[in-house]
Design an enzyme around this catalytic site. Structure first.
Site, short mmCIF file in Angstrom:
data_model
loop_
_atom_site.label_atom_id
_atom_site.label_comp_id
_atom_site.label_asym_id
_atom_site.label_seq_id
_atom_site.Cartn_x
_atom_site.Cartn_y
_atom_site.Cartn_z
N SER A 10 0.88 -1.18 0.00
CA SER A 10 0.00 0.00 0.00
C SER A 10 0.91 1.22 0.00
O SER A 10 1.75 1.37 0.89
CB SER A 10 -0.87 0.00 1.26
OG SER A 10 -1.30 1.32 1.52
N HIS A 35 -1.63 -2.02 -4.14
CA HIS A 35 -2.90 -1.80 -3.43
C HIS A 35 -3.05 -0.28 -3.28
O HIS A 35 -2.25 0.37 -2.60
CB HIS A 35 -2.81 -2.49 -2.07
CG HIS A 35 -3.99 -2.29 -1.18
ND1 HIS A 35 -5.09 -3.12 -1.19
CD2 HIS A 35 -4.24 -1.36 -0.22
CE1 HIS A 35 -5.96 -2.71 -0.28
NE2 HIS A 35 -5.47 -1.64 0.33
N ASP A 37 -5.25 2.89 -2.09
CA ASP A 37 -6.29 3.22 -1.12
C ASP A 37 -7.02 4.51 -1.50
O ASP A 37 -6.44 5.60 -1.44
CB ASP A 37 -5.66 3.39 0.27
CG ASP A 37 -5.16 2.07 0.83
OD1 ASP A 37 -5.99 1.16 1.03
OD2 ASP A 37 -3.95 1.95 1.07
N MET A 39 -9.91 7.05 -0.50
CA MET A 39 -10.71 7.46 0.67
C MET A 39 -11.42 8.76 0.34
O MET A 39 -10.81 9.68 -0.23
CB MET A 39 -9.80 7.69 1.88
CG MET A 39 -8.94 6.48 2.23
SD MET A 39 -8.04 6.78 3.76
CE MET A 39 -6.99 5.34 3.80
N HIS A 70 -8.69 -0.21 -3.38
CA HIS A 70 -9.41 -0.37 -2.11
C HIS A 70 -10.31 0.85 -1.93
O HIS A 70 -9.85 1.92 -1.52
CB HIS A 70 -8.40 -0.52 -0.95
CG HIS A 70 -9.05 -0.73 0.37
ND1 HIS A 70 -8.36 -0.74 1.56
CD2 HIS A 70 -10.35 -0.97 0.70
CE1 HIS A 70 -9.20 -0.94 2.55
NE2 HIS A 70 -10.42 -1.08 2.07
N MET A 72 -12.55 2.93 -0.19
CA MET A 72 -13.14 3.31 1.10
C MET A 72 -13.99 4.54 0.86
O MET A 72 -13.65 5.68 1.26
CB MET A 72 -12.01 3.55 2.12
CG MET A 72 -11.35 2.26 2.54
SD MET A 72 -9.77 2.52 3.39
CE MET A 72 -8.68 2.58 1.99
N MET A 141 -10.32 -6.63 6.79
CA MET A 141 -9.54 -5.52 7.34
C MET A 141 -9.01 -5.88 8.72
O MET A 141 -9.75 -6.38 9.57
CB MET A 141 -10.41 -4.26 7.45
CG MET A 141 -10.75 -3.59 6.13
SD MET A 141 -9.31 -3.09 5.16
CE MET A 141 -8.52 -1.88 6.22
N GLY A 146 -8.89 3.81 7.16
CA GLY A 146 -8.75 5.26 7.21
C GLY A 146 -7.32 5.75 7.25
O GLY A 146 -7.02 6.81 6.71
N PHE A 147 -6.45 4.96 7.88
CA PHE A 147 -5.07 5.44 8.05
C PHE A 147 -4.08 4.28 7.98
O PHE A 147 -4.40 3.17 8.42
CB PHE A 147 -4.90 6.14 9.41
CG PHE A 147 -5.81 7.34 9.55
CD1 PHE A 147 -5.42 8.59 9.07
CD2 PHE A 147 -7.06 7.20 10.13
CE1 PHE A 147 -6.27 9.67 9.17
CE2 PHE A 147 -7.93 8.28 10.24
CZ PHE A 147 -7.53 9.53 9.75
N GLY A 148 -2.89 4.59 7.45
CA GLY A 148 -1.80 3.63 7.50
C GLY A 148 -1.13 3.68 8.86
O GLY A 148 -1.41 4.57 9.67
N GLY A 149 -0.29 2.71 9.13
CA GLY A 149 0.54 2.73 10.33
C GLY A 149 -0.16 2.37 11.63
O GLY A 149 0.35 2.64 12.71
N ASP A 175 -5.35 -6.57 5.36
CA ASP A 175 -4.89 -5.19 5.15
C ASP A 175 -4.96 -4.43 6.46
O ASP A 175 -6.04 -4.28 7.04
CB ASP A 175 -5.80 -4.53 4.09
CG ASP A 175 -5.42 -3.09 3.80
OD1 ASP A 175 -4.31 -2.67 4.16
OD2 ASP A 175 -6.26 -2.39 3.19
N GLY A 176 -3.80 -3.94 6.88
CA GLY A 176 -3.73 -3.10 8.07
C GLY A 176 -2.78 -3.65 9.11
O GLY A 176 -3.04 -4.70 9.68
N GLY A 177 -1.65 -2.96 9.29
CA GLY A 177 -0.68 -3.37 10.31
C GLY A 177 0.03 -4.68 10.01
O GLY A 177 0.56 -5.31 10.93
N GLY A 197 1.73 -1.76 4.13
CA GLY A 197 2.04 -0.37 3.83
C GLY A 197 3.33 0.07 4.48
O GLY A 197 4.41 -0.11 3.93
N SER A 198 3.21 0.62 5.70
CA SER A 198 4.39 1.22 6.32
C SER A 198 5.53 0.23 6.49
O SER A 198 6.70 0.61 6.35
CB SER A 198 4.01 1.86 7.66
OG SER A 198 3.06 1.09 8.33
O1 LIG Z 1 -6.62 0.54 3.81
C1 LIG Z 1 -5.74 0.83 4.57
C2 LIG Z 1 -5.98 1.74 5.72
O2 LIG Z 1 -7.30 2.12 5.70
C3 LIG Z 1 -4.42 0.19 4.36
O3 LIG Z 1 -4.22 -0.21 3.04
C4 LIG Z 1 -3.21 0.82 4.97
O4 LIG Z 1 -2.78 1.92 4.24
C5 LIG Z 1 -2.09 -0.16 5.10
O5 LIG Z 1 -1.02 0.44 5.72
P1 LIG Z 1 -0.28 -0.24 6.96
O6 LIG Z 1 -1.30 -0.46 8.04
O7 LIG Z 1 0.29 -1.55 6.47
O8 LIG Z 1 0.76 0.76 7.35
FE LIG Z 2 -6.18 -0.61 2.05
#
Ligand SMILES: O=C(CO)[C@@H](O)[C@H](O)COP(=O)(O)O
Ligand SMILES: [Fe+2]
Length: 228
Positions: A10, A35, A37, A39, A70, A72, A141, A146-149, A175-177, A197-198
């Site tokens: 991402s 991927h 995102d 929003m 994705h 959102m 999810m 809504g946010f990365g990291g 997806d996420g963390g 992502g991060s």
């Molecule tokens: O859809 C989302 C957040 O809403 C994700 O795609 C994040 O952007 C992934 O980033 P990390 O959580 O891996 O940093």
């Molecule tokens: Fe995503």
């Protein structure tokens, strides 16, 4: 077992002023897909970009990379045709954002894209199940969108395990963390499409992180096929 391990960075956490270059960098480092995102500031409390950016990215990085959108957004029906025209490969919408998933699935297919269906942490996997036979990919999810990291929600893993047990050849994305610390749980549960992502984008060595994530998923898939 028709599915394979795929890693999709991402690029939300990357330098957005260099998005095209960042997408190319991820592909050069071994990403299987991208991927992206989207929003809208309504479905989630953040705004990113829409189909004009996707069109520019497609022109800039060429026809091959697979774009998993994705979405959102509150009215996913609205962007199907513009995203298809912009060069999106897969349209992943949220079950919570529509009252007529069946019709939306049909529209996405008719536009020539693959279909992804996402659920937020508060949505049960049983709500997704009736559509599983009509989609290409289910996205579970592992953070509030809504946010990365954000921190990985391990308590989403039973959803992935249940989906894998019920739909043995479905592509299942998390997806996420997700990163080196959480990938084992995702792979053991049965996820095969990994958004990171991060952990990838901010790494000094994204190539190694992508390779690590992919190897863990490949090993879990092999183990699963031996256990059958
Ligand atoms: O859809 C989302 C957040 O809403 C994700 O795609 C994040 O952007 C992934 O980033 P990390 O959580 O891996 O940093
Ligand atoms: Fe995503």
């Amino acid at each position: 077992m028709a599915y394979s391990a795929k890693i999709g960075p991402s690029v939300l956490s990357s330098d957005l002023s260099q998005l095209g270059r960042e997408c190319e960098r991820m592909m050069e480092c071994g990403a299987d897909y991208l991927h992206l995102d989207v929003m809208d500031g309504h479905f989630v409390p953040n705004i990113t970009f829409g189909h004009p950016m996707v069109e520019c990215l497609r022109h800039s990085i060429g026809p091959d990379p697979f774009f998993d959108m994705h979405m959102m957004v509150s009215r996913p029906e609205q962007w199907v045709k513009p995203m298809a025209a912009a060069g999106a490969s897969q349209y992943t919408f949220h079950l919570e954002a529509t009252t007529n998933p069946g019709n939306l699935i049909k529209e996405i297919r008719e536009s020539g894209m693959k279909v992804g269906l996402a659920i937020k942490p508060g949505t049960t996997v049983e709500e997704l199940a009736p559509w599983a036979g009509q989609i290409d990919m289910a996205l579970v999810m592992t953070v509030e969108p809504g946010f990365g990291g954000q921190k990985f929600m391990e308590d989403m893993m039973p959803k992935v395990s249940w989906l894998r047990s019920q739909f043995p050849s479905l592509d299942i994305e998390v997806d996420g963390g997700v990163g080196p610390d959480s990938i084992h749980r995702c792979a053991e549960a049965g996820a095969n499409m990994i958004v990171s992502g991060s952990a990838v984008v901010s790494s000094d060595d994204p190539r190694s992180v992508i390779a690590l994530l992919k190897n863990v998923v490949i090993e879990a898939i092999q183990k699963r096929s031996l256990d059958r």
